[in-house]
Design a protein around this motif. Structure first.
Motif, PDB file in Angstrom:
ATOM      1  N   CYS A  89       0.852  -1.191   0.000  1.00 49.82           N
ATOM      2  CA  CYS A  89       0.000   0.000   0.000  1.00 49.82           C
ATOM      3  C   CYS A  89       0.885   1.238   0.000  1.00 49.82           C
ATOM      4  CB  CYS A  89      -0.913   0.011   1.224  1.00 49.82           C
ATOM      5  SG  CYS A  89      -1.808  -1.538   1.482  1.00 49.82           S
ATOM      6  N   LYS A  90       0.599   2.179  -0.869  1.00 44.72           N
ATOM      7  CA  LYS A  90       1.420   3.368  -1.023  1.00 44.72           C
ATOM      8  C   LYS A  90       0.584   4.614  -0.798  1.00 44.72           C
ATOM      9  CE  LYS A  90       3.671   6.002  -4.722  1.00 44.72           C
ATOM     10  NZ  LYS A  90       2.582   6.989  -4.859  1.00 44.72           N
ATOM     11  N   ASN A  91       1.141   5.555  -0.035  1.00 46.73           N
ATOM     12  CA  ASN A  91       0.572   6.888   0.020  1.00 46.73           C
ATOM     13  C   ASN A  91       1.683   7.886  -0.271  1.00 46.73           C
ATOM     14  OD1 ASN A  91       2.025   7.319   2.457  1.00 46.73           O
ATOM     15  ND2 ASN A  91       0.301   6.549   3.673  1.00 46.73           N
ATOM     16  N   SER A  92       1.470   9.149  -0.010  1.00 45.98           N
ATOM     17  CA  SER A  92       2.448  10.165  -0.394  1.00 45.98           C
ATOM     18  C   SER A  92       3.689  10.175   0.483  1.00 45.98           C
ATOM     19  CB  SER A  92       1.791  11.551  -0.347  1.00 45.98           C
ATOM     20  OG  SER A  92       1.303  11.821   0.958  1.00 45.98           O
ATOM     21  N   GLU A  93       3.675   9.446   1.595  1.00 50.49           N
ATOM     22  CA  GLU A  93       4.783   9.522   2.544  1.00 50.49           C
ATOM     23  C   GLU A  93       5.489   8.205   2.800  1.00 50.49           C
ATOM     24  OE1 GLU A  93       3.158  11.162   6.089  1.00 50.49           O
ATOM     25  OE2 GLU A  93       2.862  13.168   5.239  1.00 50.49           O
ATOM     26  N   ARG A  94       4.836   7.080   2.567  1.00 49.94           N
ATOM     27  CA  ARG A  94       5.461   5.814   2.930  1.00 49.94           C
ATOM     28  C   ARG A  94       4.765   4.638   2.251  1.00 49.94           C
ATOM     29  NH1 ARG A  94       1.961   6.729   7.288  1.00 49.94           N
ATOM     30  NH2 ARG A  94       0.670   4.924   7.821  1.00 49.94           N
ATOM     31  N   PHE A  95       5.430   3.488   2.343  1.00 48.63           N
ATOM     32  CA  PHE A  95       4.838   2.213   1.960  1.00 48.63           C
ATOM     33  C   PHE A  95       4.447   1.448   3.217  1.00 48.63           C
ATOM     34  CE2 PHE A  95       7.427   2.615  -2.009  1.00 48.63           C
ATOM     35  CZ  PHE A  95       6.368   2.548  -2.903  1.00 48.63           C
ATOM     36  N   GLY A 102      13.342   2.747   4.752  1.00 46.94           N
ATOM     37  CA  GLY A 102      14.477   2.695   3.839  1.00 46.94           C
ATOM     38  C   GLY A 102      14.185   3.113   2.420  1.00 46.94           C
ATOM     39  N   VAL A 103      12.905   3.392   2.075  1.00 43.15           N
ATOM     40  CA  VAL A 103      12.568   3.840   0.723  1.00 43.15           C
ATOM     41  C   VAL A 103      12.585   5.356   0.689  1.00 43.15           C
ATOM     42  CG1 VAL A 103      10.852   3.791  -1.117  1.00 43.15           C
ATOM     43  CG2 VAL A 103      11.138   1.796   0.368  1.00 43.15           C
ATOM     44  N   GLU A 104      13.239   5.903  -0.329  1.00 45.95           N
ATOM     45  CA  GLU A 104      13.386   7.357  -0.424  1.00 45.95           C
ATOM     46  C   GLU A 104      12.087   8.010  -0.884  1.00 45.95           C
ATOM     47  OE1 GLU A 104      16.649   8.015  -3.021  1.00 45.95           O
ATOM     48  OE2 GLU A 104      18.068   6.863  -1.812  1.00 45.95           O
ATOM     49  N   PHE A 105      11.648   9.010  -0.140  1.00 45.62           N
ATOM     50  CA  PHE A 105      10.466   9.802  -0.472  1.00 45.62           C
ATOM     51  C   PHE A 105      10.862  11.275  -0.495  1.00 45.62           C
ATOM     52  CE2 PHE A 105       8.161   5.997   0.586  1.00 45.62           C
ATOM     53  CZ  PHE A 105       6.959   6.097  -0.092  1.00 45.62           C
ATOM     54  N   PRO A 106      10.127  12.178  -1.166  1.00 50.31           N
ATOM     55  CA  PRO A 106       8.914  11.867  -1.935  1.00 50.31           C
ATOM     56  C   PRO A 106       9.244  11.417  -3.346  1.00 50.31           C
ATOM     57  CG  PRO A 106       9.295  14.212  -1.956  1.00 50.31           C
ATOM     58  CD  PRO A 106      10.397  13.618  -1.106  1.00 50.31           C
ATOM     59  N   PHE A 107       8.271  10.805  -4.006  1.00 48.65           N
ATOM     60  CA  PHE A 107       8.418  10.419  -5.396  1.00 48.65           C
ATOM     61  C   PHE A 107       7.814  11.489  -6.289  1.00 48.65           C
ATOM     62  CE2 PHE A 107       8.183   6.126  -3.403  1.00 48.65           C
ATOM     63  CZ  PHE A 107       9.491   5.769  -3.676  1.00 48.65           C
TER      64      PHE A 107
END
Length: 404
Positions: free
Chosen positions: A355-361, A380-385
């Motif tokens: 599940c993805k939103n604007s800030e995290r998975f 560990g995932v770089e945001f924002p996209f």
């Protein structure tokens, strides 16, 4: 005795162990470590490239959570793809309930990765570009090979899609290439290549009355997740019928016989996906998965009123029909669902929702037998996209087999 001498002495005595014990020890190592062992001696090289050993190592990976996980691909029109792996046995010790995403840094600078990742199997990924370039990469070891390029004789550039799977008869990986090109009329062609054996593609001819294409071009990619392999057959949606959901079907391609059959699409899923209803809308996509020990399933998350639900439709071969069950996603878990959902399964066959939103998975895991939900945040995932981000998720596991 110095450290280097002790290491050399230890390595030299390993081949003196009984072979069955040595094989058992090595089979429990990660693929990346085994690749390093190949440089020690001809003995270790021969053992680790042996096909039977590779099959045993992969089978063991299914029983060890530390050797299985999921692969996430994140890409957009403005940036190169980013690849992450997540292992369900690696929770963040400082943040209970958080899984750490590990960036596959060695893939970042590779030019071939600007192609499309739409196929993954057995710890291998297959990337293809619209003009027919195909690369297969081992996620665990980093090994990759470029396949021969098909010479298309057409004034217009073709569109291609490559699907990678395993042929249980030949015990080799095969790639199915689907192409369509326009030369006065729209023409579809299909090709097969056996990795490590064929030096060129072999064209295969099918009846023109039922052409198929796994191509999922804009604006339809949000409706489809990856293909799935079950007992020698790869299943995928036929996007040539996407404009008519009453004719929409699933292609079942058997790699051994290099033939295919068609499975009708569930009418309930078709109607809910093609019609907009503010009180009951689909979130992002419907996934094609293997569940419950080997059954083909279509998974769909939707919202009715203020409540989220997950439908799981399984194909019953003996009855030649779909059977559907619906489960409620608990309110505290459904808060993770905002923008989009992607689907896969983990090493024990549980359904995994990304599940993805604007800030995290976030990850939701559902066990069909126990009917229990679990939730994890992903770190560990770089945001924002940037906008128009395409996120894909695939099941992966350790694989030591050489692609040559």
């Amino acid at each position: 005795m110095g450290a280097s001498e002790k290491t050399a002495a230890g390595v030299s005595t390993l081949p003196l162990l009984p072979q069955d014990i040595l094989v058992e020890i090595l089979s429990k190592l990660h693929a990346k470590s085994l690749v390093r062992f190949r440089c020690l001696s001809k003995f270790f090289y021969a053992l680790t490239v042996d096909h039977a050993f590779g099959v045993m190592h992969r089978s063991l990976s299914l029983t060890l959570p530390s050797r299985a996980g999921i692969l996430i691909s994140i890409s957009s029109s403005r940036s190169s793809p980013a690849y992450y792996t997540i292992n369900f046995s690696e929770q963040n010790p400082r943040r209970p309930g958080m899984l750490q995403a590990n960036r596959l840094a060695y893939l970042d600078a590779e030019p071939f990765l600007k192609g499309s990742l739409r196929s993954s199997f057995d710890g291998l990924i297959c990337l293809s570009t619209p003009n027919g370039d195909v690369v297969v990469c081992n996620v665990s070891t980093g090994q990759r090979i470029s396949l021969p390029r098909i010479q298309f004789h057409s004034p217009h550039p073709p569109s291609t899609r490559a699907l990678l799977e395993f042929d249980s008869q030949s015990k080799r990986y095969k790639i199915l290439m689907s192409t369509w090109m326009f030369d006065q009329v729209l023409e579809f062609k299909y090709w097969i290549l056996t990795v490590g054996a064929d030096k060129s593609w072999r064209e295969i001819n099918f009846s023109s009355s039922h052409p198929f294409s796994p191509l999922d071009s804009y604006p339809y990619p949000s409706y489809c997740d990856n293909s799935v392999y079950i007992e020698g057959i790869i299943y995928f949606y036929n996007w040539l019928a996407k404009d008519d959901y009453t004719r929409f079907h699933i292609v079942a391609f058997e790699f051994g016989s290099e033939s295919y059959s068609l499975i009708p699409f569930p009418a309930e899923v078709s109607s809910s996906s093609s019609q907009y209803d503010p009180s009951n809308y689909v979130l992002g996509s419907f996934g094609l998965l293997q569940v419950d020990g080997g059954r083909l399933a279509i998974v769909l998350v939707h919202k009715r009123g203020g409540q989220f639900y997950m439908d799981v439709s399984t194909w019953e071969k003996s009855k030649e029909c779909w059977e559907k069950i619906t489960m409620i996603i608990p309110l505290e878990k459904s808060r993770a669902i905002q923008q989009s959902v992607r689907y896969t399964t983990n090493h024990v066959g549980e359904i995994v929702l990304l599940c993805k939103n604007s800030e995290r998975f976030s990850i939701l895991v559902y066990n069909l037998k126990s009917e229990v939900w679990r939730q994890f945040d992903v770190g560990g995932v770089e945001f924002p996209f940037v906008c128009h981000t395409d996120v894909r998720m695939y099941r992966t596991r350790d694989n030591v087999l050489s692609l040559e």
